[in-house]
Each structure stands twice: as structure tokens, then as C-alpha cells.
Design a protein around this motif. Structure first.
Motif, PDB file in Angstrom:
ATOM      1  N   GLY A 177     -16.284 -45.641  -7.374  1.00 49.27           N
ATOM      2  CA  GLY A 177     -17.106 -45.742  -8.379  1.00 49.27           C
ATOM      3  C   GLY A 177     -18.566 -45.798  -8.213  1.00 49.27           C
ATOM      4  O   GLY A 177     -19.411 -46.388  -8.338  1.00 49.27           O
ATOM      5  N   SER A 178     -18.941 -44.679  -7.151  1.00 48.24           N
ATOM      6  CA  SER A 178     -20.434 -44.631  -6.716  1.00 48.24           C
ATOM      7  C   SER A 178     -21.184 -43.496  -7.341  1.00 48.24           C
ATOM      8  O   SER A 178     -22.400 -43.539  -6.979  1.00 48.24           O
ATOM      9  CB  SER A 178     -20.440 -44.361  -5.071  1.00 48.24           C
ATOM     10  N   GLY A 179     -20.715 -42.691  -7.907  1.00 43.33           N
ATOM     11  CA  GLY A 179     -21.605 -41.440  -8.285  1.00 43.33           C
ATOM     12  C   GLY A 179     -22.659 -41.664  -9.132  1.00 43.33           C
ATOM     13  O   GLY A 179     -23.795 -41.325  -9.054  1.00 43.33           O
ATOM     14  N   GLY A 217     -29.825 -27.666 -26.303  1.00 43.37           N
ATOM     15  CA  GLY A 217     -29.293 -26.578 -26.616  1.00 43.37           C
ATOM     16  C   GLY A 217     -29.910 -25.617 -25.682  1.00 43.37           C
ATOM     17  O   GLY A 217     -29.894 -24.450 -25.776  1.00 43.37           O
ATOM     18  N   LYS A 218     -30.595 -26.063 -24.334  1.00 43.31           N
ATOM     19  CA  LYS A 218     -31.365 -25.203 -23.431  1.00 43.31           C
ATOM     20  C   LYS A 218     -30.331 -25.121 -22.181  1.00 43.31           C
ATOM     21  O   LYS A 218     -30.501 -26.179 -21.380  1.00 43.31           O
ATOM     22  CB  LYS A 218     -32.643 -26.118 -23.052  1.00 43.31           C
ATOM     23  N   ARG A 219     -29.587 -24.168 -22.351  1.00 40.06           N
ATOM     24  CA  ARG A 219     -28.950 -24.012 -20.876  1.00 40.06           C
ATOM     25  C   ARG A 219     -29.522 -23.197 -20.148  1.00 40.06           C
ATOM     26  O   ARG A 219     -29.828 -21.909 -20.248  1.00 40.06           O
ATOM     27  CB  ARG A 219     -27.593 -23.262 -21.137  1.00 40.06           C
ATOM     28  N   SER A 249     -23.838 -27.182 -10.550  1.00 45.15           N
ATOM     29  CA  SER A 249     -25.259 -26.884 -11.000  1.00 45.15           C
ATOM     30  C   SER A 249     -25.790 -25.357 -10.716  1.00 45.15           C
ATOM     31  O   SER A 249     -25.389 -24.890  -9.666  1.00 45.15           O
ATOM     32  CB  SER A 249     -25.849 -27.646  -9.948  1.00 45.15           C
ATOM     33  N   THR A 250     -26.624 -25.019 -11.872  1.00 48.39           N
ATOM     34  CA  THR A 250     -27.057 -23.630 -11.844  1.00 48.39           C
ATOM     35  C   THR A 250     -28.332 -23.769 -10.686  1.00 48.39           C
ATOM     36  O   THR A 250     -28.618 -22.877 -10.107  1.00 48.39           O
ATOM     37  CB  THR A 250     -27.519 -23.460 -13.294  1.00 48.39           C
ATOM     38  N   VAL A 251     -28.933 -24.783 -10.686  1.00 43.94           N
ATOM     39  CA  VAL A 251     -30.152 -25.017 -10.105  1.00 43.94           C
ATOM     40  C   VAL A 251     -29.680 -24.848  -8.331  1.00 43.94           C
ATOM     41  O   VAL A 251     -30.165 -24.129  -7.569  1.00 43.94           O
ATOM     42  CB  VAL A 251     -30.998 -26.185 -10.110  1.00 43.94           C
ATOM     43  N   ALA A 286      -6.975 -49.877 -12.501  1.00 44.00           N
ATOM     44  CA  ALA A 286      -7.213 -50.401 -13.678  1.00 44.00           C
ATOM     45  C   ALA A 286      -8.058 -51.404 -13.676  1.00 44.00           C
ATOM     46  O   ALA A 286      -8.059 -52.655 -12.767  1.00 44.00           O
ATOM     47  CB  ALA A 286      -5.967 -50.898 -14.408  1.00 44.00           C
ATOM     48  N   TYR A 287      -8.967 -51.667 -14.506  1.00 43.78           N
ATOM     49  CA  TYR A 287     -10.105 -52.708 -14.537  1.00 43.78           C
ATOM     50  C   TYR A 287     -10.653 -52.698 -16.085  1.00 43.78           C
ATOM     51  O   TYR A 287     -10.719 -52.053 -16.859  1.00 43.78           O
ATOM     52  CB  TYR A 287     -11.230 -52.621 -13.395  1.00 43.78           C
ATOM     53  N   PRO A 288     -10.979 -54.079 -16.287  1.00 39.75           N
ATOM     54  CA  PRO A 288     -11.610 -54.435 -17.829  1.00 39.75           C
ATOM     55  C   PRO A 288     -13.017 -53.881 -17.852  1.00 39.75           C
ATOM     56  O   PRO A 288     -13.673 -53.868 -16.948  1.00 39.75           O
ATOM     57  CB  PRO A 288     -11.429 -55.863 -17.928  1.00 39.75           C
ATOM     58  N   GLY A 341     -30.809 -30.863 -17.134  1.00 38.27           N
ATOM     59  CA  GLY A 341     -29.647 -31.687 -17.300  1.00 38.27           C
ATOM     60  C   GLY A 341     -29.827 -32.948 -17.815  1.00 38.27           C
ATOM     61  O   GLY A 341     -30.503 -33.828 -17.072  1.00 38.27           O
ATOM     62  N   GLY A 342     -29.233 -33.424 -18.927  1.00 37.93           N
ATOM     63  CA  GLY A 342     -29.356 -34.626 -19.280  1.00 37.93           C
ATOM     64  C   GLY A 342     -28.192 -35.526 -19.301  1.00 37.93           C
ATOM     65  O   GLY A 342     -27.893 -36.208 -20.294  1.00 37.93           O
ATOM     66  N   GLY A 343     -27.553 -35.872 -18.157  1.00 37.39           N
ATOM     67  CA  GLY A 343     -26.664 -36.632 -17.909  1.00 37.39           C
ATOM     68  C   GLY A 343     -27.224 -38.110 -17.447  1.00 37.39           C
ATOM     69  O   GLY A 343     -28.362 -38.329 -17.695  1.00 37.39           O
TER      70      GLY A 343
HETATM   71  C1  LIG Z   1     -12.490 -38.737 -12.971  1.00 33.27           C
HETATM   72  C2  LIG Z   1     -13.988 -39.182 -12.532  1.00 33.27           C
HETATM   73  C3  LIG Z   1     -14.295 -40.540 -12.375  1.00 33.27           C
HETATM   74  C4  LIG Z   1     -15.405 -41.079 -12.371  1.00 33.27           C
HETATM   75  N1  LIG Z   1     -15.605 -42.522 -12.235  1.00 33.27           N
HETATM   76  C5  LIG Z   1     -16.968 -43.015 -11.695  1.00 33.27           C
HETATM   77  C6  LIG Z   1     -16.985 -44.487 -11.939  1.00 33.27           C
HETATM   78  O1  LIG Z   1     -16.377 -45.059 -12.310  1.00 33.27           O
HETATM   79  N2  LIG Z   1     -18.333 -44.873 -11.536  1.00 33.27           N
HETATM   80  C7  LIG Z   1     -19.413 -44.187 -11.081  1.00 33.27           C
HETATM   81  O2  LIG Z   1     -20.416 -44.595 -10.736  1.00 33.27           O
HETATM   82  N3  LIG Z   1     -19.210 -42.589 -11.168  1.00 33.27           N
HETATM   83  C8  LIG Z   1     -17.980 -42.188 -11.466  1.00 33.27           C
HETATM   84  N4  LIG Z   1     -17.733 -40.589 -11.501  1.00 33.27           N
HETATM   85  C9  LIG Z   1     -18.897 -39.926 -11.153  1.00 33.27           C
HETATM   86  C10 LIG Z   1     -19.813 -39.796 -12.382  1.00 33.27           C
HETATM   87  O3  LIG Z   1     -19.189 -39.405 -13.102  1.00 33.27           O
HETATM   88  C11 LIG Z   1     -20.801 -38.664 -11.753  1.00 33.27           C
HETATM   89  O4  LIG Z   1     -21.232 -39.134 -10.423  1.00 33.27           O
HETATM   90  C12 LIG Z   1     -22.195 -38.816 -12.649  1.00 33.27           C
HETATM   91  O5  LIG Z   1     -21.751 -38.709 -14.002  1.00 33.27           O
HETATM   92  C13 LIG Z   1     -23.103 -37.872 -12.358  1.00 33.27           C
HETATM   93  O6  LIG Z   1     -24.473 -37.604 -13.172  1.00 33.27           O
HETATM   94  P1  LIG Z   1     -25.060 -36.351 -13.301  1.00 33.27           P
HETATM   95  O7  LIG Z   1     -26.245 -36.962 -14.021  1.00 33.27           O
HETATM   96  O8  LIG Z   1     -25.576 -36.049 -12.040  1.00 33.27           O
HETATM   97  O9  LIG Z   1     -24.365 -35.182 -13.767  1.00 33.27           O
HETATM   98  P2  LIG Z   1     -23.416 -35.125 -15.121  1.00 33.27           P
HETATM   99  O10 LIG Z   1     -23.235 -36.396 -15.663  1.00 33.27           O
HETATM  100  O11 LIG Z   1     -22.471 -33.992 -14.937  1.00 33.27           O
HETATM  101  O12 LIG Z   1     -24.647 -34.387 -16.049  1.00 33.27           O
HETATM  102  C14 LIG Z   1     -25.146 -33.020 -15.941  1.00 33.27           C
HETATM  103  C15 LIG Z   1     -25.721 -32.743 -17.174  1.00 33.27           C
HETATM  104  O13 LIG Z   1     -26.276 -31.396 -17.077  1.00 33.27           O
HETATM  105  C16 LIG Z   1     -26.182 -30.470 -18.078  1.00 33.27           C
HETATM  106  N5  LIG Z   1     -25.937 -29.258 -17.588  1.00 33.27           N
HETATM  107  C17 LIG Z   1     -25.294 -28.414 -16.796  1.00 33.27           C
HETATM  108  N6  LIG Z   1     -25.517 -27.225 -16.532  1.00 33.27           N
HETATM  109  C18 LIG Z   1     -26.743 -27.208 -17.251  1.00 33.27           C
HETATM  110  C19 LIG Z   1     -27.547 -25.962 -17.259  1.00 33.27           C
HETATM  111  N7  LIG Z   1     -27.483 -24.702 -16.610  1.00 33.27           N
HETATM  112  N8  LIG Z   1     -28.705 -26.191 -18.129  1.00 33.27           N
HETATM  113  C20 LIG Z   1     -29.052 -27.447 -18.663  1.00 33.27           C
HETATM  114  N9  LIG Z   1     -28.003 -28.363 -18.467  1.00 33.27           N
HETATM  115  C21 LIG Z   1     -26.930 -28.170 -17.742  1.00 33.27           C
HETATM  116  C22 LIG Z   1     -24.397 -30.999 -18.407  1.00 33.27           C
HETATM  117  O14 LIG Z   1     -24.342 -30.544 -19.839  1.00 33.27           O
HETATM  118  C23 LIG Z   1     -24.790 -32.550 -18.385  1.00 33.27           C
HETATM  119  O15 LIG Z   1     -25.146 -33.150 -19.625  1.00 33.27           O
HETATM  120  C24 LIG Z   1     -16.619 -40.305 -11.796  1.00 33.27           C
HETATM  121  C25 LIG Z   1     -16.298 -39.026 -11.617  1.00 33.27           C
HETATM  122  C26 LIG Z   1     -14.949 -38.562 -12.032  1.00 33.27           C
HETATM  123  C27 LIG Z   1     -14.817 -37.035 -12.176  1.00 33.27           C
END
Ligand SMILES: Cc1cc2nc3c(=O)[nH]c(=O)nc-3n(C[C@H](O)[C@H](O)[C@H](O)COP(=O)(O)OP(=O)(O)OC[C@H]3O[C@@H](n4cnc5c(N)ncnc54)[C@H](O)[C@@H]3O)c2cc1C
Length: 450
Positions: A342-344, A147-149, A185-187, A249-251, A27-29
């Protein structure tokens, strides 16, 4: 200590012939990419990111980075660049000015401030895509595999390595698998299914995310569209505002946009199935009808929202573990939480920093790897589960439900108490505690063998 701005040269061009560990990041978030940035500071660790999508992208709008997470980004040498991106003065005070929220009672049609929450903590706001791009610029080019799921993983190799299988029919091996694959998460699914199959059926409930009964309508509004109010800038251009019960709402991005979220909650629906798409564009009327008759400055903002994104808000139940053998969870995969503080993103970044520091520490070896991963769990699990609890409670308080109702004095007291995690144990202190614990657990294990 991690403190250089650049990627380690060895990591940039090649992988070490005999790495201490081969780490696969699923996962590349923001969580996975931050972990790769942190690990690439250690030339003896081989890092690969396997991302399901064909490109790295962030869905959504604003992201808040609190002071405690800012410390991590500073240790990673990213503070200057990110200050530039956020438009925060480089020559400003060492400690940024504290952040605040203007809480207003807005559903009664007239102006009414409930509470101006001024926190002893700083926060910077970003456009998500800008933030991700800043991180991506710091990962070595050999690291990403798009492209690696991931569809499955298995142990079984006598060397202890893990075999990964992807949806495109390819496979890979690693020593440590880190699930950064988000709320679905699949893991996590495979890990908890395995635990359930091996005699702990109660583990099944940690696999599926749970709908909280909340929906948020999100939009980015260009600054130049926001009208003046009595010749002054609209409130949402100058400070973070929560209109109870409740719209925020915030800038962001140096005030270029207003990040907008309108929440509609059915508390009685928490835990029930959600049968629509998790996120979908919808008609602005759907949003407007929920907030009609609110104070005039809310109406002015609502008029500017064209096609909001309707997000159903899910979270996962507080997990009892993050690490199982040499597989470990990070970010939303480990603790997907509501967005009310805004903690995730910040918690994902902190997980990444702590885990990378533990893995990169000279005392962490293949011999004590499982203890080290458990030490990561030991310092991060209670902390992040507590952040998730406080976030959910902050949502309830902002909607004047829960224990405070519309008693504004209790409302203010309760809100102040719900931000204590921002000033809690900092990530570097968690690293030190985890490293100490690994050593201790290793000694306990060695004694048990005698
Ligand atoms: C409406 C909303 C508003 C939010 N606002 C805020 C905010 O203001 N501030 C804040 O800090 N947080 C906020 N969050 C939370 C924040 O978005 C998440 O906590 C954060 O993006 C998590 O990052 P991550 O890298 O763990 O997961 P993700 O960003 O979900 O990344 C997961 C990655 O894994 C990839 N993936 C999934 N399954 C597979 C697989 N089987 N194989 C390979 N890759 C895979 C996906 O394509 C994705 O790129 C908000 C969440 C929501 C829903």
C-alpha cells in the motif's frame, strides 16, 4: 514551512502577473492534485493541472497512508480533516498506535496463524474517493483544466518555455512540465523516446509498463454484510489480515467497508504480454475457484463478493532518471509499483511535497532550475525505487515463494525487514538535502564556466 490549512488567497482568485515559474501538471490523480495543493501555497508560482478525463475520479477502493506520509499531510494542514474522514480520534495520542498485519496460512483448510506482524509505524485507511475529495477541496479554482489529454510537448522557444499539445487541438505553454500521468505516462514516453533518439537506445525499455504475472480481484464489502463468527466480529473488521498465499482484507472508511484483494500469481509469466483489459469486472466464480477449500473464514468473505474487479498488476522498470531539463516525473509515472505494501499513493504524495518545497524555496530560480529538478531526482529516485523493490518482495514472501518458502521463522524475519522504508529518511529531511545539493551543484557549474 507549509503549515496553513487554506489555499493562499492570491492563488485562489488569480495568478501572479509575473510568476517565478509557470508549472504545468499533467494528470490529476492523487499525485498531481497533491502537487497542486502544495504549489498553491506559493503565490509566485503559477499552477495549471491538465487532466485527460472530464472529471476527477479515483478508480479503486482502499488506500493506506503510512505515518511518514501522514507527516506531510500534517505539514499541509490537512491532518484534522483527514483524521475526521478516517475516524481517527482527534484527541488521541500524538503518535498513532502502531499498525499490524495478521498473516495466516489459509490454503490448508484449517486455522493457522503464521505471524502477527506488529510494526512500529502507524497507518490510516481511506476510501480513495474520500481522500481525493479532501485534496480537491484545497486547490484553487483557476488550476484545473479537464478534458485535456496531453499528446506531445516540445521545447524550442528561445525563452526556454515548453509547448504542450492536447488531443482536443488546443495548446498551452509552461516553464516546467511535471508528468503525474500515471503508469502509462505520456510524459515518460516522450522523455525516454527522446533520450533513445539522441543516442541512448537502451532508454526505450523504460517506456512500457511490465506485467508482473499477477492478477488481483478487488472488491469493497459493506460491513453490515460480514457475518459474525461465534458471536464475535469477523477478523477482517477488526484488523488487516493477509491470508497466505494470498488474499488481503482490511476495514476502511471508519469500518464501513472491508477492502478485499485476492491475488493470483504466475511468477513464470512476469514480463510476458497481458492481452486482456487491465481492469475489468468479472464473475465471482472466477475468484472463488482460485480459493476454494481455504479456511472457513475466507470462504465466508468470498461468498460476499458479487462482481469483483480483475486487475492485472503492472509496474515499470526502475528508472535511471526522473528529470530531463525542465521536464520531470512524479508518482506512478516515475515509479509505478506493485500494491503489496500500500505504498504507491504515499510515495506520490511525498514526491509532490518534496518537489513543491524545492520549487517554492526562495533559492530556487530560473537560473538553477535544472539543478533543482535534478536534486529532486537525487533524493527521491533511490528511495522510491527501493520502496518498489521491497513491495514486490513482500508480495513474493506473502505467497510463500522466493527465498523464505514456507519456513515460517524466515518468513517472519523477512517480512519485518521489508518495511524498513517506512522508518527511512523523512520527506522534510529529503527537502533539506535537495536544497543543499542544488546550491552545491550550482557552485560546481559556476566554477566550470570560469
Ligand atoms: C490494484 C491496485 C491496488 C493499489 N492499492 C494501493 C494502496 O492500498 N495504497 C497505495 O498507496 N497505493 C495503492 N496502489 C497504487 C496507487 O493506486 C498508485 O500508486 C497511485 O494512484 C498513483 O497516483 P498518481 O497520481 O501518480 O497516478 P494516477 O492515479 O494513475 O493518476 C494519473 C492521472 O493522469 C491522467 N492522465 C493520464 N494520461 C494523461 C495525459 N496524457 N494527459 C492528461 N492526463 C492524463 C489520468 O486520467 C489520471 O487522472 C494500488 C494500485 C493498484 C493497481
Amino acid at each position: 514551512m507549509l503549515n496553513d490549512e487554506c489555499v493562499h488567497p492570491a492563488a485562489k482568485t488569480s495568478t501572479t502577473p509575473h510568476p517565478k515559474f509557470r508549472v504545468a501538471i499533467c494528470g490529476g490523480g492523487i499525485g498531481g492534485i497533491t502537487l497542486a495543493v502544495c504549489l498553491s501555497k506559493h503565490p509566485d508560482i503559477q499552477v495549471d493541472i491538465y487532466e485527460a478525463a472530464q472529471s476527477f475520479k479515483e478508480v479503486g477502493a482502499g488506500v493506506m497512508i503510512w505515518g511518514r506520509t501522514w507527516q506531510v499531510l500534517t505539514l499541509l494542514g490537512m491532518d484534522k480533516t483527514l483524521r475526521d474522514v478516517a475516524g481517527v480520534a482527534l484527541d488521541g495520542p500524538l503518535v498513532d498506535p502502531p499498525f499490524g498485519f495478521d498473516f495466516r496460512r489459509s490454503d490448508m483448510g484449517h486455522d493457522h496463524r503464521i505471524y502477527l506482524l506488529s510494526m512500529p509505524y502507524a497507518s490510516n485507511q481511506y476510501h480513495r474517493a474520500h481522500f481525493l475529495d479532501t485534496l480537491l477541496a484545497r486547490i484553487p479554482e483557476t488550476v484545473p483544466h479537464l478534458g485535456k489529454r496531453l499528446i506531445s510537448y516540445s521545447h524550442g522557444d528561445p525563452t526556454g518555455s515548453i509547448k504542450l499539445k492536447f488531443a482536443d487541438g488546443t495548446s498551452a505553454t509552461c516553464d516546467i512540465l511535471i508528468g503525474c500521468d500515471g503508469i502509462k505516462s505520456t510524459v515518460r514516453r516522450i522523455m525516454f523516446q527522446d533520450l533513445a533518439d539522441k543516442g541512448q537506445p537502451e532508454m526505450i525499455k523504460f517506456i512500457e509498463p511490465v506485467w508482473t504475472g499477477e492478477v488481483v480481484y478487488r472488491a469493497l464489502i459493506p460491513m453490515e454484510h460480514v457475518p459474525l463468527r461465534a458471536g464475535q466480529k469477523h477478523r477482517v473488521l477488526t484488523r488487516s489480515t493477509t491470508y497466505c498465499q494470498h488474499l488481503t482484507a482490511y476495514p476502511i472508511a471508519q469500518g464501513k467497508w472491508v477492502n478485499f484483494g485476492g491475488f493470483v500469481t504466475k511468477p513464470e509469466a512476469c514480463g510476458t504480454p497481458w492481452d486482456k483489459p487491465w481492469a475489468a469486472e468479472c464473475d465471482a466464480h472466477e475468484l472463488i475457484e482460485h480459493f476454494s477449500g481455504w479456511e472457513p473464514e475466507v470462504a465466508e468473505i468470498l461468498e460476499l463478493v458479487q462482481k469483483p474487479l480483475r486487475w492485472a498488476i503492472f509496474q515499470i522498470r526502475p528508472l535511471p532518471l526522473f528529470a530531463h531539463g525542465t521536464v520531470v516525473l512524479l508518482g506512478d509515472a516515475a515509479h509505478a509499483m506493485t500494491p503489496h505494501q500500500g505504498s504507491g499513493v504515499g510515495q506520490a504524495i511525498e514526491d509532490a511535497y518534496v518537489l513543491a518545497r524545492i520549487l517554492g524555496h526562495p533559492s530556487t530560480t530560473r537560473k538553477n532550475l535544472c539543478e533543482a529538478l535534478k536534486a529532486y531526482e537525487h533524493v527521491r529516485l533511490p528511495f522510491t525505487n527501493d520502496v518498489a523493490r521491497q513491495s514486490a518482495e513482500a508480495g513474493a514472501v506473502s505467497e510463500l515463494r522466493g527465498s523464505t518458502g514456507d519456513d515460517y521463522a524466515r518468513f517472519a524475519h523477512s517480512l519485518r525487514g521489508l518495511w524498513t522504508w517506512v522508518g527511512g529518511e523523512d520527506p522534510e529531511a529529503q527537502v533539506q538535502r535537495a536544497i543543499k545539493r542544488t546550491r552545491h551543484q550550482e557552485k560546481v557549474a559556476a566554477k566550470a564556466l570560469l
